[in-house]
Every structure is written in structure tokens, then in C-alpha cells.
Design an enzyme around this catalytic site. Sequence first.
Site, PDB file in Angstrom:
ATOM      1  CG  ASP A  22      47.362  61.497  43.371  1.00  0.00           C
ATOM      2  OD1 ASP A  22      46.270  62.036  43.115  1.00  0.00           O
ATOM      3  OD2 ASP A  22      48.324  61.500  42.578  1.00  0.00           O
TER       4      ASP A  22
ATOM      5  CD  GLU B 122      34.422  35.748  46.311  1.00  0.00           C
ATOM      6  OE1 GLU B 122      35.376  35.859  47.110  1.00  0.00           O
ATOM      7  OE2 GLU B 122      34.565  35.764  45.083  1.00  0.00           O
TER       8      GLU B 122
ATOM      9  CB  CYS C  15      35.320  36.268  40.952  1.00  0.00           C
ATOM     10  SG  CYS C  15      35.770  37.334  42.340  1.00  0.00           S
TER      11      CYS C  15
ATOM     12  CB  SER D 135      45.667  38.457  43.199  1.00  0.00           C
ATOM     13  OG  SER D 135      44.397  38.008  42.748  1.00  0.00           O
TER      14      SER D 135
ATOM     15  CG  HIS E 186      36.605  38.798  37.489  1.00  0.00           C
ATOM     16  ND1 HIS E 186      35.555  39.240  38.267  1.00  0.00           N
ATOM     17  CD2 HIS E 186      37.686  38.687  38.309  1.00  0.00           C
ATOM     18  CE1 HIS E 186      35.985  39.387  39.510  1.00  0.00           C
ATOM     19  NE2 HIS E 186      37.265  39.066  39.556  1.00  0.00           N
TER      20      HIS E 186
ATOM     21  CE  LYS F  79      47.062  46.457  36.179  1.00  0.00           C
ATOM     22  NZ  LYS F  79      48.334  47.177  35.983  1.00  0.00           N
TER      23      LYS F  79
ATOM     24  CG  ASN G  50      35.477  42.807  42.918  1.00  0.00           C
ATOM     25  OD1 ASN G  50      34.794  42.174  42.131  1.00  0.00           O
ATOM     26  ND2 ASN G  50      36.553  42.298  43.493  1.00  0.00           N
TER      27      ASN G  50
END
Length: 389
Positions: free
Chosen positions: A29, A79, A111, A201, A233, A242, A275
Amino acid sequence: MKIGIDKISFYTPAFYVDMTELALVREIDPNKFTIGIGQDKMAFAPITQDAVTMGANAALDILTEEDRQSIELVILATESGIDQSKAGSIYIHRLLGIQPFARSIEIKEACYGATAGINLAKDYIAKHPNSKVLVIGSDIARYGLDTPGEATQGAGAVAMLLSANPRCIALEDDQVFLTEDIMDFWRPVYSEYAYVQGKYSTEQYLHFFETIWAEYQRKFNQPLESFTALCFHLPYTKMGKKALDLIIESAPVADQERLLENYRLSTLYSRNIGNIYTGSLYLSLISLLDHQSQLKAGNKIGFFSYGSGAVGEFFSGHLQEGFKEHIVTSQHQNLLANRTKLSIADYETRFKQELPKDGSTFEIDATSDPASIMLTGITEHMRQYIRKD
């Protein structure tokens, strides 16, 4: 003495994937990508772009000759390193024509690396106030085709020139940081792709933010409403939301509305790039500066940096008088507007292209990438870079 970011810019490759199209091909979706994680487009790095070239491209157009003569330290945070020994910043130093009497190093901590670089830069400038430091966060996020992490891929770099008396944002000495040895995301030296425990994570990101914010309040007692905006970040744009939701109700309603709107504006570039690991936090700052016309000198911006494994940090800065004259909004918007959309089939074909691992000679057509700085191949294990202009 004020120390902070004098100039800042980003680069992302000339190709992208539409997330709705990717979802449909993967029989998912599309709302799970565009709403669930908050991503519309995903930048794609062709074989001609790596952490070195993207970092150099990000800095190329913001450095004057005076800057190049004043830079005494070049820091590449990544990284996505290309060599286990030689720092990618050494290539960048040459490609940008920076004066020879400078240090060049590479930093790694997932990061968080660019934030570590900024702290090193501040310390150096405090001792050498006439010098400048170039800090670059440059990465390619790759998890593989048709994998759970595919939708959170991306590619790009942010370049920041730090100095005394900065013209963009002065950074405060109010850092709070935290380290815990956890395995939420990692990439062993033998692996092309990272390993990630996605739910874990996310939990750790939120745990770090909540813990650091509480300690920041204990040490500095700065209420949420004293911040004009918070930048995060952003492994995907819903992640920072969140975290912000954990503390948003501590501010008055009017301030909540302002913080939420500024958060939205800070995610607009990430929604269309994806990202970029070490540069992600600072891409959110650029997005805020480019899209919020109501910002003014003295506004306080909070920053939450997180690097899996894990290290986190919160700090703040104040916008400087005349900062709008030193951001390159039109350059950023033109870069995004002139990208080429890849079909999913073309994306998958390009994704599978690899540089040789045996050091054999490999040549790439220099016309295949419109970027000013690119990788043209490998000769006897040595990467060959060119600057076209």
C-alpha cells in the site's frame, strides 16, 4: 566569542525513485511509504557518486577562494567510507582546492558522525579564531532491493563551514550526550549492507531522546516553548515526529502549533531525498531555513543527533543577524527540480551495478552524470575522481 555555522548547503544525486511507484511494484500500500514513514521520493546514487564526490559537490559552490585559504581542518563524517585507511576528506581537500597546510580526517559513529565533527571544529576554532573548518556529512543508505529497509534508503551530503562570528547560526555550549552499547543497527566490515532491528532501533531513538531531553532540562532548564524549532536526525520523516510527540504537550498550545509546523517544514527535503545518515540532521536544518520565511535573528533552534550503536546528543543554536543572505535556497531547489526520475526497472538495474573488488581497471563515461565532481573509474585499486569545471 561566537562559534558556529557560517555557511551550509547540501547535495543529492541527479536521480530519484518515486515511492508510490516503488510501493506498487512491491505490492505494498503506497500509504505505508508516503504516510506511514513519510517519504515521497528516494534519492539514488549512481555508480559515479560516493561519499567523497557527494561531499565535495555539497561544498563546491559555497566556498570562496578566501574560504579555501582559511580552512585549516577538513572533517568527513561518513558510514559509507571507501577505504579502511585513507580518509575520504583527503580526496575532498584536493578536489575543492583547499590550501595545503590543513588537517584532513574522517569520523565514524553511524549517523552521529557529523555532530562529532562539529564539536571538534568548535574546539579547534576556539583555539584558532582566524581559522575555518569544513565539516561534511556524506552517505549512501543502502539495504538491498525488496528488503524491509528499502523504503528508507537515500543518498546525499551536507557541507558546513564553521567559523568564529558565524553568519548563519551560532552554536551554544549546552550539549548533553549519551552513549549506550546496543545493537540496533550496524554494518560489519565484510557486509555490503547494514543490519538493522527496525522496531528496536526506533525504541532506542526515542529512549535516547527522552533521556537526553530530561538531562538537558535538569542542567539548563530551558522550556520547550523557548525553542523556535527542533531539528531531528531523520532516518525517515515520521521518526522525528515520534520524538517530538513525547514532549510537545509540555508547551502551551500556540507554541505546540508553531513547533509542529516548523517540524513539518524541516522534513520537506528529507521527504524527497530519504535517509542520508550523517547529514540527515543538518538537512532538516537546511529545509527549515529554506522553507520558513518567518524565522528571524535570535531564534533558538534545538538539535537532536542520534547515531545507532549508539550515541545521541542534544544542543542548540541561535540564528544570526542577516542569516537569510547566507543561505542558498534557490540552489537547493534547482538541484531537486532538475533530477531525473528512474523507472523501477532502471533503478533495479542501476542498483546492481558494482565497482570491481579486485582492483581491475574500470572506466565510467564522464557524461553519464551531470555532477561537477564524479568518480570515473578504478585503476590499480585507486579510485579516479574528476572535477569537470
